[in-house]
Design an enzyme around this catalytic site. Sequence first.
Site, PDB file in Angstrom:
ATOM      1  N   GLU B 194       0.837  -1.210   0.000  1.00  0.00           N
ATOM      2  CA  GLU B 194       0.000   0.000   0.000  1.00  0.00           C
ATOM      3  C   GLU B 194       0.870   1.257   0.000  1.00  0.00           C
ATOM      4  OE1 GLU B 194      -1.184  -2.969   1.511  1.00  0.00           O
ATOM      5  OE2 GLU B 194      -2.227  -2.783  -0.392  1.00  0.00           O
ATOM      6  N   ASN B 278      -0.243  -7.648  -4.329  1.00  0.00           N
ATOM      7  CA  ASN B 278      -0.863  -6.769  -5.319  1.00  0.00           C
ATOM      8  C   ASN B 278       0.140  -5.808  -5.953  1.00  0.00           C
ATOM      9  OD1 ASN B 278      -1.081  -5.485  -2.529  1.00  0.00           O
ATOM     10  ND2 ASN B 278      -1.420  -3.725  -3.835  1.00  0.00           N
ATOM     11  N   ASP B 320      -7.161  -5.738  -5.605  1.00  0.00           N
ATOM     12  CA  ASP B 320      -6.289  -6.005  -4.459  1.00  0.00           C
ATOM     13  C   ASP B 320      -6.344  -7.455  -3.997  1.00  0.00           C
ATOM     14  OD1 ASP B 320      -4.399  -5.438  -2.450  1.00  0.00           O
ATOM     15  OD2 ASP B 320      -5.971  -5.186  -0.968  1.00  0.00           O
TER      16      ASP B 320
END
Lengths: 178, 601
Positions: B194, B278, B320
């Site tokens: 992230e 991801n 994701d």
Amino acid sequence: MPEDKSLLRIKFAAAAIIFVAVGGIAFATGPVDPTAVKNEDGKYLDKEGNPTYKISADGIVDWYTYSGFRRYHSDCHVCHGPDGMGSTYAPALKDSLKTMSYGDFLNVVASGRKNVSTASENVMPAFGDHPNVACYMDDLYIYLRARANDALGRGRPAKREEKPEAYIAAENACMGKH
Amino acid sequence: MRKVLLATCLGSVAAFAAGGASANDELIKMSQNPKDWVMPTGDYANTRYSKLNQINASNVGKLQVAWTFSTGVLRGHEGGPLVIGNMMYVHTPFPNKVYALDLSQDHKIVWKYEPKQDPNVIPVMCCDTVNRGLAYGDGKIFLHQADTTLVALDAKTGKVEWTATNGDPSKGETGTSVPYVIKDKVLVGISGGEFGVHCHVTAYDLKSGKQVWRAYSQGPDDQLKFDPEKTMSLGKPVGKDSSLKTWQGDQWKTGGGCTWGWMSYDPQLDLVYYGSGNPSTWNPKQRPGDNKWSMTVFARDPDDGMARWVYQMTPHDEWDFDGVNEMILSDQSINGQPRKLLTHFDRNGLAYTMDRTNGELLVAEKYDPKVNWTTGVDMNKSSPTFGRPKVVDQYSTDKQGEDVNVKGICPAALGTKDQQPAAYSPDTQLFYVPTNHVCMDYEPFRVSYTAGQPYVGATLSMYPPPGESHMGNFIAWDGKTGKIVWSNKEQFSVWSGALATAGGVVFYGTLEGYLKAVDAKSGKELYRFKTPSGIIGNVTTYEQDGKQYVAVLSGVGGWAGIGLAAGLTDPTAGLGAVGGYAALSNYTALGGTLTVFALPQ
């Protein structure tokens, strides 16, 4: 943890307001009437001149409320939970904003806050130099203010006003787009 | 420079080859002793199966709490303890304490380790400050701290033997995953998908902590440790620049592909298996291409890191669906042929069964019937899209585009299963899988990259599948045919790793805090006990003085602690709904405790 501490903080804030009132100093630390009295290019302001939401009787929200919902659920919800409801490790902002002033909000989000001791490991990151947040401070504040005043329920606002022209220009300038 | 590095690498390999081999043999032997629990996944094959059978389907109903231990930490407790002889090793989330307890002396704390870490690492950990556990090897306990320090502690005294720095938290690189001792090395991944981290798996020398090799998930072939001619994917060599060709410009440098899940190892084939996460950002429009090798199963040689085969499950991720979940190694027959299998329950809702010798894809089926973003994987070997999932346009966040809220995608970003590991019982030849039963709305939008700042770019909301009110299932899965054998509903996502035993019992924990035991054949519930907090830890078993124990960490949190603590909204109730689903906070509160169960005297 968040629950206990935010309670403490709310109590403290409430005490501070009382003190301020008794002292007769007239700056707004606590909540002011969120009613929108002015529209500046699609951004609504309350009677103190602070940004606020505008939600019509049939549920159409202003652009900032809608945008704030999106930005919140991109950058804040991983800690503060969906819809400002809080999580196991960060306070429910829908409660925080009941007592927090616009200035304090900007300050915490820009500078962050650390609360690390043997009993807690709470760190609110500083977003001041993070354009994905810093360019949308008012959006976030307005959205959370609507949540705190129960003017907006959980979930995505169904209907919204169009993105204002002035907003597009300001957004592009802030995000460094031309 | 390169030559010098190479020389030292070779030198260290040569010098420690002998000792290394013995560390490996020692671990294989120790993991076969069912009285111990010497690695977080139970064994190198990741089965989480124990031969202990004192606690069995007919007596598990009488289970009682034998002893408990408070960790003194409040955040989400993932993973579980190790047991080696008389010693138990318990880890905690940040600040990453380690306790060594003597099981033969009233669980006395023999030593305790607590690192000093910069608290600035806390907010760069995406989803709570979890840690998934410890590794043992060569008389040392290994811990991968939040700040990415890999530390080797003397198992007897807790003394720091060496430390290595695996990443830079100021760039969003953090440590949550378990290290693995494989031969003469310690292998460890990294978190930060992230934050646009360029993720990798790194091998450190077991004795000295010196870095031996590092293999990235994206980038040029030398950084990937790919041989364009010899590294295979679905039966074909990957060719030159297999990753670079699938990214626009330099985007691979902030491309994610993080490696925070579990690993497994086949000593006969001498291959280590793991998955990558991801691609960054969550806005697929911003990173055109297949984004290789994010979302990929890797099989690598542990000596030099070279990739033998790879398979990308979700090319150009739009939801994701990290591919980091465990790879479970089993030997079963398919169509009468004995096969060396690898089974993987992916976040994307598909369970894959592959031949682990060469990466041949055998089965890819949905393990939750609600999965709707794909109609399935193209299994036709002569098709140009062989091995790719067929994406349904309605649920493609790329096709629908930026600033469009795509509704009703199942599963949610949490996946049909997240990191919580499944178990495999060779007795029933079934996999026991803790799952999430959650769907989502997903709206991607444009974001800019700043090192060390979140790089997300999508708005999500999550809720149970329309018309249903439970958010989890605990299922038994046949990996040979790709079918659910039985399925138990759970009110909340099952975020706890399962344990299967020779006693015909399967254990798992729930977010409300129950430790549950179910019959391995039928799924019938045989026992439940409510521990002090919600369980996101993995169940462990061991034997001490002739008695079998079952242990689990409770302490709610993790990603499950975000959405579920507040309760999920009911999308059908419309604007202003308080949410028809009871919040987890009505059932449990924070606090890390180890609860250990046994049969009465």
